[in-house]
Design an enzyme around this catalytic site. Sequence first.
Site, PDB file in Angstrom:
ATOM      1  N   SER A 147       0.828  -1.198   0.000  1.00 46.68           N
ATOM      2  CA  SER A 147       0.000   0.000   0.000  1.00 46.68           C
ATOM      3  C   SER A 147       0.869   1.256   0.000  1.00 46.68           C
ATOM      4  CB  SER A 147      -0.965  -0.038   1.185  1.00 46.68           C
ATOM      5  OG  SER A 147      -1.968   0.929   1.074  1.00 46.68           O
ATOM      6  N   ASP A 186      -9.985  -4.782  -5.607  1.00 42.61           N
ATOM      7  CA  ASP A 186      -9.432  -4.018  -4.495  1.00 42.61           C
ATOM      8  C   ASP A 186     -10.129  -2.663  -4.454  1.00 42.61           C
ATOM      9  OD1 ASP A 186      -7.903  -2.530  -2.695  1.00 42.61           O
ATOM     10  OD2 ASP A 186      -5.978  -3.208  -3.490  1.00 42.61           O
ATOM     11  N   HIS A 199      -7.510  -5.534  -0.099  1.00 44.62           N
ATOM     12  CA  HIS A 199      -6.301  -4.714  -0.145  1.00 44.62           C
ATOM     13  C   HIS A 199      -5.143  -5.295   0.670  1.00 44.62           C
ATOM     14  CE1 HIS A 199      -4.205  -1.038  -1.094  1.00 44.62           C
ATOM     15  NE2 HIS A 199      -4.014  -0.730   0.184  1.00 44.62           N
TER      16      HIS A 199
END
Length: 270
Positions: free
Chosen positions: A96, A220, A248
């Site tokens: 991320s 996602d 995610h």
Amino acid sequence: MSVLRRNQVKVSGRAGAPAVMLAHGFGCDQNLWRLVLPRLEKDFTVVLFDHVGSGRSDLSAWSRERYSSLDGYVDDVLDICAELDHLGPVTFVGHSVSAMMGVLAAVRAPEHFAGLVLLAPSPCFVDDPATGYRGGFSAEDIDELLESLDANYLGWSGAMAPMIMGNPERPELGEELTTSFCATDPDIARVFARVTFLSDNRDDLADVRVPCLVAQCSSDAIAPPEVGAFVHARIPGSELVTLEATGHCPQLSAPEETAEAIAAFAGALR
């Protein structure tokens, strides 16, 4: 202060083998990598750490000034790499927001990196109608998200974490992420959230010169497939893989698939 203590650095796995460094995202800590460790530790030296302000890092090292941009976190990554220089160049796995930390670190000091794995990356979460870029959120969406976080962080965590995790048929995953979010100091979380959701690193992607794997999830809500395709297109010579995993956080929802993707890429760099 010791860098290793500041970031609660842990080294495990196969001594003398190529090193893989795992970097967690917003609201998380190194514990979220635990399910991929058994596979990676068989063939690699594995470096885990907590970003300052997260997990068991030294909270006294956190300051609003240092960590109000990605640069403070990038400095920390490079500090750890320098401290563990004897391990040689690492394959940096950034999940991320940490994916962009890896990008910036590799651009600044490529000698520390054998390669990058960008797991569910996003260089910019905000849509840019002028260029046609789709980040997944309108500017108004992000404003509302941050206002909600400011007003009631615990309530925001309870609502957002399951959405971020996805996999509603496995509610225990969303519950784990909620617990992780709620364990973060709200004041630190507010600053980190702004760094996460307001940073724009699209122009930095073209400067990456180390081997790079972009690993996106098939579905996602935070980083849609168009984002992974954008990152792949902008990083010269990068590889793109779409995991069957959804949500995610594939290191929790699909650890075997995630670990194999990391191992295959890092192993090919030897």
